[in-house]
Design a protein around this motif. Structure first.
Motif, PDB file in Angstrom:
ATOM      1  N   ILE A 185     105.462  45.296   5.124  1.00 11.78           N
ATOM      2  CA  ILE A 185     104.418  45.821   5.993  1.00 11.78           C
ATOM      3  C   ILE A 185     103.061  45.579   5.338  1.00 11.78           C
ATOM      4  O   ILE A 185     102.853  45.912   4.171  1.00 11.78           O
ATOM      5  CB  ILE A 185     104.638  47.315   6.272  1.00 11.78           C
ATOM      6  CG1 ILE A 185     105.916  47.492   7.109  1.00 11.78           C
ATOM      7  CG2 ILE A 185     103.444  47.924   7.011  1.00 11.78           C
ATOM      8  CD1 ILE A 185     106.305  48.924   7.329  1.00 11.78           C
ATOM      9  N   LYS A 186     102.151  44.988   6.095  1.00 16.06           N
ATOM     10  CA  LYS A 186     100.840  44.610   5.561  1.00 16.06           C
ATOM     11  C   LYS A 186      99.733  45.351   6.323  1.00 16.06           C
ATOM     12  O   LYS A 186      99.847  45.632   7.514  1.00 16.06           O
ATOM     13  CB  LYS A 186     100.611  43.105   5.720  1.00 16.06           C
ATOM     14  CG  LYS A 186     101.646  42.226   5.032  1.00 16.06           C
ATOM     15  CD  LYS A 186     101.535  42.294   3.521  1.00 16.06           C
ATOM     16  CE  LYS A 186     102.336  41.198   2.832  1.00 16.06           C
ATOM     17  NZ  LYS A 186     103.769  41.223   3.159  1.00 16.06           N
ATOM     18  N   GLU A 187      98.660  45.647   5.603  1.00 15.10           N
ATOM     19  CA  GLU A 187      97.474  46.249   6.210  1.00 15.10           C
ATOM     20  C   GLU A 187      96.447  45.144   6.456  1.00 15.10           C
ATOM     21  O   GLU A 187      96.230  44.285   5.610  1.00 15.10           O
ATOM     22  CB  GLU A 187      96.884  47.307   5.286  1.00 15.10           C
ATOM     23  CG  GLU A 187      95.669  48.016   5.867  1.00 15.10           C
ATOM     24  CD  GLU A 187      95.093  49.035   4.896  1.00 15.10           C
ATOM     25  OE1 GLU A 187      95.389  50.234   5.069  1.00 15.10           O
ATOM     26  OE2 GLU A 187      94.360  48.625   3.971  1.00 15.10           O
ATOM     27  N   SER A 188      95.826  45.164   7.620  1.00 15.02           N
ATOM     28  CA  SER A 188      94.823  44.145   7.933  1.00 15.02           C
ATOM     29  C   SER A 188      93.801  44.697   8.911  1.00 15.02           C
ATOM     30  O   SER A 188      93.947  45.811   9.445  1.00 15.02           O
ATOM     31  CB  SER A 188      95.492  42.901   8.517  1.00 15.02           C
ATOM     32  OG  SER A 188      96.160  43.218   9.725  1.00 15.02           O
ATOM     33  N   ASP A 189      92.738  43.913   9.158  1.00 15.29           N
ATOM     34  CA  ASP A 189      91.718  44.315  10.121  1.00 15.29           C
ATOM     35  C   ASP A 189      92.301  44.329  11.525  1.00 15.29           C
ATOM     36  O   ASP A 189      93.161  43.506  11.872  1.00 15.29           O
ATOM     37  CB  ASP A 189      90.537  43.339  10.090  1.00 15.29           C
ATOM     38  CG  ASP A 189      89.741  43.420   8.799  1.00 15.29           C
ATOM     39  OD1 ASP A 189      89.748  44.500   8.166  1.00 15.29           O
ATOM     40  OD2 ASP A 189      89.119  42.411   8.425  1.00 15.29           O
TER      41      ASP A 189
END
Length: 265
Positions: A185-189
């Motif tokens: 799971i990745k955090e992004s804009d």
């Protein structure tokens, strides 16, 4: 984990989304006029699989600002959108009102639709562009799709090709170096952040997303009892030698679905 994604993504998608869509597409009145002139172009990936939309019931899951849904409604479809962002809902309903068409819009997480059964069943369930990465379990969302389709109804899914993720993150385009199989799971804009001036991006929330392979997608659709008709790979405009998008077409057929790995007797 899915609840964590929903909470973070709802916050991100309810901060300045309306403003971003106005910057991208114009006011609701302006977008309504654009859709009158270009509606068929917005539906170019799906009309060949739908035929004439007139009179068909369509459910647009994660339908965002409603451009595709409104284009379908303009061609005579009865369309319902489900999306978790109240700002997306407000923009879509404003555009629909300006266009003079009826659009039903349920502001909800697609996995927790209030009184879901009351929606009834649909001829078409459409999901499009940047949607599957919001789910930690594809079986759960495809189960919603199957429940909401009538027998012989059609599921249309167009999204970014998983290979493009590996290709676009590479530094040497002679050979992709991104990890196609990375499911972390990745955090992004949030997707619309780039539509706002840099000084207005402060305070925007971050989205949480995960990745899926082609095998994951096809297996989950088949396991849900959807009969896969085609998996169309769409080349990138910048490099026609690699895929950028895909369209999955699957139907709900009235057959018993046996488990893939039955328990031994």
């Amino acid at each position: 984990m899915q609840e964590r994604l929903v909470k973070a993504n709802k916050i991100a998608w309810e901060t300045k989304a309306y403003e971003a869509w106005v910057r991208q597409y114009g006011t609701p009145v302006e977008l309504a006029e654009t859709l009158r002139q270009t509606g068929s172009h917005n539906l170019r990936y799906w009309l060949k699989y739908i035929g004439d939309p007139a009179g068909k019931r369509v459910l647009n899951l994660l339908g965002s600002h409603g451009r595709k849904a409104i284009a379908l409604a303009m061609r005579g479809a009865e369309v319902t959108v489900v999306d978790l962002s109240a700002e997306n809902q407000r923009f879509a309903l404003d555009v629909a009102a300006a266009a003079g068409i009826k659009l039903d819009y349920v502001c909800s997480d697609a996995l927790s639709i209030p009184d879901e059964e009351e929606l009834g069943q649909f001829d078409i369930v459409l999901m499009e562009f940047g949607v599957l990465h919001y789910f930690t379990d594809l079986h759960a969302i495809f189960a919603v799709v199957r429940r909401r389709l009538r027998t012989n109804g059609r599921f249309l899914l167009t999204d970014f090709h998983p290979f493009a993720r590996a290709w676009l993150t590479t530094s040497n385009h002679a050979e992709p170096s991104g990890n196609y199989f990375d499911k972390g799971i990745k955090e992004s804009d949030v997707a619309f952040a780039k539509l706002l001036p840099e000084e207005e991006r402060e305070g925007l929330g971050k989205v949480l997303a995960c990745s899926w392979t082609v095998g994951d997608i096809l297996t989950a659709a088949g396991t849900a009892g959807l009969f896969i008709r085609t998996f169309e790979e769409i080349p990138a405009s910048s490099n026609p030698n690699v895929p950028e998008f895909y369209t999955l077409v699957a139907d709900k057929v009235d057959i018993a679905v046996e488990p893939l790995y039955p328990n031994p007797k």
